[in-house]
Design a protein around this motif. Structure first.
Motif, mmCIF file in Angstrom:
data_model
loop_
_atom_site.group_PDB
_atom_site.id
_atom_site.type_symbol
_atom_site.label_atom_id
_atom_site.label_comp_id
_atom_site.label_asym_id
_atom_site.label_seq_id
_atom_site.Cartn_x
_atom_site.Cartn_y
_atom_site.Cartn_z
ATOM 1 N N GLN A 1 67.967 -28.448 91.100
ATOM 2 C CA GLN A 1 68.635 -29.536 90.379
ATOM 3 C C GLN A 1 70.117 -29.575 90.730
ATOM 4 O O GLN A 1 70.683 -30.646 90.999
ATOM 5 C CB GLN A 1 68.445 -29.332 88.866
ATOM 6 N N VAL B 1 66.200 -29.984 84.478
ATOM 7 C CA VAL B 1 65.370 -31.128 84.880
ATOM 8 C C VAL B 1 66.018 -32.407 84.362
ATOM 9 O O VAL B 1 66.265 -32.547 83.170
ATOM 10 C CB VAL B 1 63.931 -30.983 84.334
ATOM 11 N N ARG C 1 66.303 -32.832 77.455
ATOM 12 C CA ARG C 1 65.684 -33.400 78.663
ATOM 13 C C ARG C 1 65.483 -34.898 78.541
ATOM 14 O O ARG C 1 65.245 -35.576 79.552
ATOM 15 C CB ARG C 1 64.323 -32.749 78.927
ATOM 16 N N ILE D 1 60.873 -26.137 81.919
ATOM 17 C CA ILE D 1 61.749 -27.295 82.109
ATOM 18 C C ILE D 1 62.898 -27.302 81.104
ATOM 19 O O ILE D 1 63.585 -28.303 80.946
ATOM 20 C CB ILE D 1 60.961 -28.623 82.004
ATOM 21 N N VAL E 1 63.935 -24.185 89.797
ATOM 22 C CA VAL E 1 64.048 -25.547 89.254
ATOM 23 C C VAL E 1 65.507 -25.900 89.016
ATOM 24 O O VAL E 1 65.977 -26.979 89.402
ATOM 25 C CB VAL E 1 63.232 -25.666 87.949
ATOM 26 N N LEU F 1 57.241 -31.667 89.825
ATOM 27 C CA LEU F 1 58.496 -32.281 89.398
ATOM 28 C C LEU F 1 58.800 -33.549 90.187
ATOM 29 O O LEU F 1 59.279 -34.547 89.634
ATOM 30 C CB LEU F 1 59.649 -31.284 89.559
#
Length: 832
Positions: free
Chosen positions: A470, A691, A718, A687, A466, A670
């Motif tokens: 990103q 994210v 986030r 997450i 993840v 996602l």
């Protein structure tokens, strides 16, 4: 032992010699037979005139110090003579006290106070030969240790006399608080002195193997009943019980120490320690009673008294211990001598002695760790020669023109620090700390571009797919504008694509590769790797980081973390790194409204989510677990996702994301959330970092009490990434006021560095970092929470010592002690 062999010195002659030496300017004058220092060595070379362990220890030390007198500086000579004059007064006072004592002290079943230096040389009946105890003697040579106990002590890492002395107490119980019976208060640890009014010793009616020794003692203010319990057949015998009754006859004066407790019969002392005194003004002559009692960490089968008696027997060997710290350093940082510190950490006479001893020994633990870090850093720079980055293009200049925003002062400062490192022939090893949203990635891009425009390749490794994805999405947008290729390599990368990446890396066509631990696999070979960037580096093991570095020739290393670490933790974990902090957020970042809610207020949280989603925004709902647990009363993401979809938010699309999903499933979840195809995503902490969905405005965290403050702050980060007002709702299942108060720290502050400091103080470093990869040294006394000031001083001292090569030459006592201590703290040998 009587007074034989303990002749009192000629104090008048000694004091006259000290006075004359001072008057004539500390010249080490020569008398009729001896020089001044020789006379003092002889005067303090025999047996001390009083039976007191600390006097004996100091006595030996004075003789040893005067042997070095001719080599001392003028100030050191002055200090020594001042010390000896005070010491003489102390000995005289002890002589007076001892003269007042009667020839015998009733001590049946009482452990003697460690003042009787002659007990060190008495041969126990079970030992057939007398061996002089030295620092390196095996503990089996101690009279108080038998073969079975020797094996048990080995479990505690105690093999030799030195190990006993360096096995510090974990705490002390203060039995030095002498108090009248009428003034006793529950919860206090005290010593009371009174006459025996009644004594009984009997087997419990309910358990014949349990013997109860019960005393009623009286002082001028009242009576107190105290009892001790003994389990085992030995204590159940009539002979032993009668002996106890004779030990505490009517009218005998007793000192008793213990914790004051209340029960249905009134106030008592919990499992107290006793000693019979001769008179009201008598000294309490015990290891336990009326003093600061050392408490040691034990293992099954090892009694506390065994450690205490072993320490007593070993303390005279302290005179063999050299103090490696330079005298001027000890004076500058107000540190007591090492021998005195070790003696007082075990058996201090008062709280000040204990405080001074702890401070010196804690300083040593921090000092040798920091000196080891700095030495390793120095050796690393000497052993690894990097090529300075010499720009062959203008990538950084072009990138600056493309940036649609102004760098913060903090970002520019860190970039300047990195550029200075990259221009050096010593390889960079720098950690960049930055709060959520502080712009660490852009700083890393400047470093990457510096490598690329100097003709090198770069690698960026992240701990999760993840986070790696990103980084890739963000950087590829910028690199496309600069016409630079960049690729992503993770465990999910298809075989054909993987082979293409391997080929381009080896040919040099691919200047930057972003990925997970897939970057460290053997087929990944760089043509000219010059820079390694590791994000959230604490999530990688040492070997994983080393394997990536091995793919280049002494590449520069930039590590990053979005989890701000307090300075004390940074020094302890990364003392060999240069540390930069991005302590400023870009303008325009809105504060996030944070609220702690009880479980019954959950409906309010759901209503807020409905309002925000109805206005086109999105929300995260975080749970600490994937599936329900029978052992833990915490909500689980999978079960709650179904409830949210069908009952709570049936009008919205609710997504699910957790760590057990496949890479494709995670990416699909996602992508759907980023594209607003799902308005609410139910997730675990997968997450936590990486994210970036600017449209998300609500972060709801269930069972928030199960997370650390720093982790909650990461999750909160986030949201608040767009132009809309954002909210963080912490639902606590804890009924503890302390647990709720801890969460309210997040209501008060948005500063990640402040929050991590509070997290450290509230939960301790092991919990803050995570036990598996915390990398914390094995301190015996030092606390990163309570001893931060000493750590900073120790780092300062280590930096000064490193500049003076004479202290760290091969064979020096400081160099040898550094090697020993560093291995003990880190579990690894010092680099050579």
């Amino acid at each position: 032992m009587s007074g034989e062999g303990r002749k009192s010195p000629d104090w008048a002659r000694i004091e006259r010699a000290l006075s004359v030496e001072r008057e004539y300017g500390y010249k080490n004058l020569k008398g009729n037979q001896y020089r001044f220092h020789e006379f003092l060595c002889l005067s303090f070379g025999g047996i001390p005139p009083v039976l007191n362990l600390m006097i004996a220890f100091k006595w030996q030390k004075v003789a040893k110090d005067f042997a070095e007198y001719p080599r001392l500086t003028l100030q050191e000579k002055k200090d020594l003579i001042d010390y000896v004059e005070n010491f003489i007064d102390e000995v005289k006072e002890k002589q007076k006290e001892e003269a007042q004592r009667k020839e015998t002290i009733k001590e049946d079943n009482i452990i003697p106070f460690p003042s009787k230096v002659e007990t060190v040389t008495v041969t126990p009946k079970v030992k057939e030969t007398v061996e002089k105890i030295t620092l390196n003697s095996p503990v089996i040579n101690l009279k108080c240790v038998n073969n079975r106990q020797n094996k048990l002590l080995e479990k505690l890492g105690i093999y030799r006399v030195r190990d006993v002395l360096f096995y510090y107490p974990r705490e002390h119980i203060d039995y030095g608080n002498k108090i009248a019976i009428k003034d006793l208060e529950v919860g206090e640890t005290v010593t009371v002195i009174g006459k025996v009014k009644k004594c009984s010793c009997f087997s419990s009616p309910k358990n014949k193997k349990l013997t109860i020794l019960s005393l009623v003692i009286r002082d001028k203010t009242g009576d107190l009943k105290i009892s001790r319990f003994f389990a085992g057949n030995y204590f159940s015998s009539r002979g032993w019980q009668e002996k106890m009754k004779r030990s505490y006859p009517m009218g005998a004066l007793i000192a008793a120490s213990g914790l004051v407790k209340g029960n249905k019969y009134g106030i008592t002392l919990d499992n107290p320690e006793f000693e019979v005194l001769d008179s009201a003004g008598d000294n309490i002559n015990s290891l336990k009673i009326g003093r600061l009692l050392p408490v040691y960490s034990l293992t099954e089968g090892v009694a506390a008294d065994l450690i205490r008696k072993a320490v007593v027997e070993c303390l005279p060997t302290l005179s063999e211990i050299d103090d490696p710290l330079p005298v001027n350093l000890k004076r500058q940082y107000s540190l007591v001598e090492l021998q005195r510190a070790i003696a007082h950490i075990h058996y201090p006479d008062n709280q000040k002695q204990l405080t001074d001893a702890r401070r010196r020994l804690i300083f040593d633990e921090f000092f040798y760790l920091q000196l080891g870090f700095l030495e390793r850093k120095k050796q690393d720079k000497q052993n690894r020669q990097a090529s300075p980055f010499i720009p062959q293009g203008k990538l950084i200049e072009e990138f600056n023109k493309l940036l649609p925003f102004q760098l913060t002062d903090a970002q520019q400062r860190v970039i300047n620090e990195i550029e200075a490192d990259l221009e050096s022939s010593s390889p960079m090893n720098r950690l960049v700390q930055g709060d959520v949203g502080s712009g660490k990635t852009i700083v890393a891009v400047f470093a990457i571009l510096a490598a690329l425009q100097s003709g090198y390749q770069a690698a960026l490794m992240a701990p999760t797919e993840v986070l790696a994805e990103q980084h890739y999405r963000k950087i590829v947008q910028w690199f496309n504008l600069l016409h630079l290729p960049v690729e992503l390599l993770t465990g999910s990368t298809k075989t054909a694509k993987r082979r293409e990446i391997h080929s381009q890396l080896q040919s040099g066509e691919l200047p930057l590769l972003i990925g997970t631990h897939a970057l460290i696999q053997d087929p990944v070979k760089f043509r000219n790797l010059g820079l390694v960037v590791i994000d959230e580096q604490h999530r990688f093991g040492v070997q994983q980081r080393a394997r990536l570095l091995a793919k280049g020739k002494a590449p520069h290393v930039l590590t990053m973390t979005a989890t701000p670490i307090p300075r004390t933790l940074a020094l302890t974990l990364h003392g060999d790194l240069d540390v930069s902090q991005i302590d400023e957020l870009p303008p325009g970042r809105q504060p996030i409204q944070t609220t702690v809610l009880a479980g019954k207020q959950r409906t309010q949280a759901y209503e807020l989510i409905k309002r925000e989603v109805a206005q086109g925004r999105q929300a995260y709902v975080i749970f600490p677990m994937i599936e329900e647990s029978e052992k833990l009363d915490v909500k689980a993401a999978v079960v709650e996702h179904q409830k949210f979809s069908e009952k709570i938010f049936p009008d919205f699309n609710v997504g699910l994301l957790h760590g057990r999903m496949s890479s494709d499933e995670k990416e699909a979840a996602l992508t759907a959330f980023r594209d607003n195809q799902t308005q609410i995503i139910v997730s675990t902490t997968v997450i936590e970092v990486g994210v970036d969905v600017p449209n998300a405005t609500v972060m709801l965290i269930e069972n928030a009490e199960r997370f650390g403050l720093s982790q909650l702050h990461q999750l909160r980060g986030r949201v608040g990434r767009g132009s809309h007002k954002s909210f963080c709702l912490l639902i606590s299942g804890s009924k503890s006021p302390d647990g709720v108060q801890r969460l309210k720290v997040l209501e008060q502050s948005q500063d990640g560095f402040f929050i991590s400091e509070m997290d450290l103080r509230l939960r301790g470093p092991g919990e803050v970092l995570g036990s598996r990869q915390s990398g914390l040294p094995d301190f015996a006394l030092a606390s990163l929470v309570e001893d931060q000031e000493v750590l900073v001083l120790a780092r300062d001292a280590a930096e000064k010592i490193l500049l003076q090569d004479k202290y760290l030459q091969d064979g020096s006592s400081l160099k040898n002690e550094l090697a020993r201590r560093y291995k003990k703290l880190i579990g690894a040998e010092m680099l050579t």
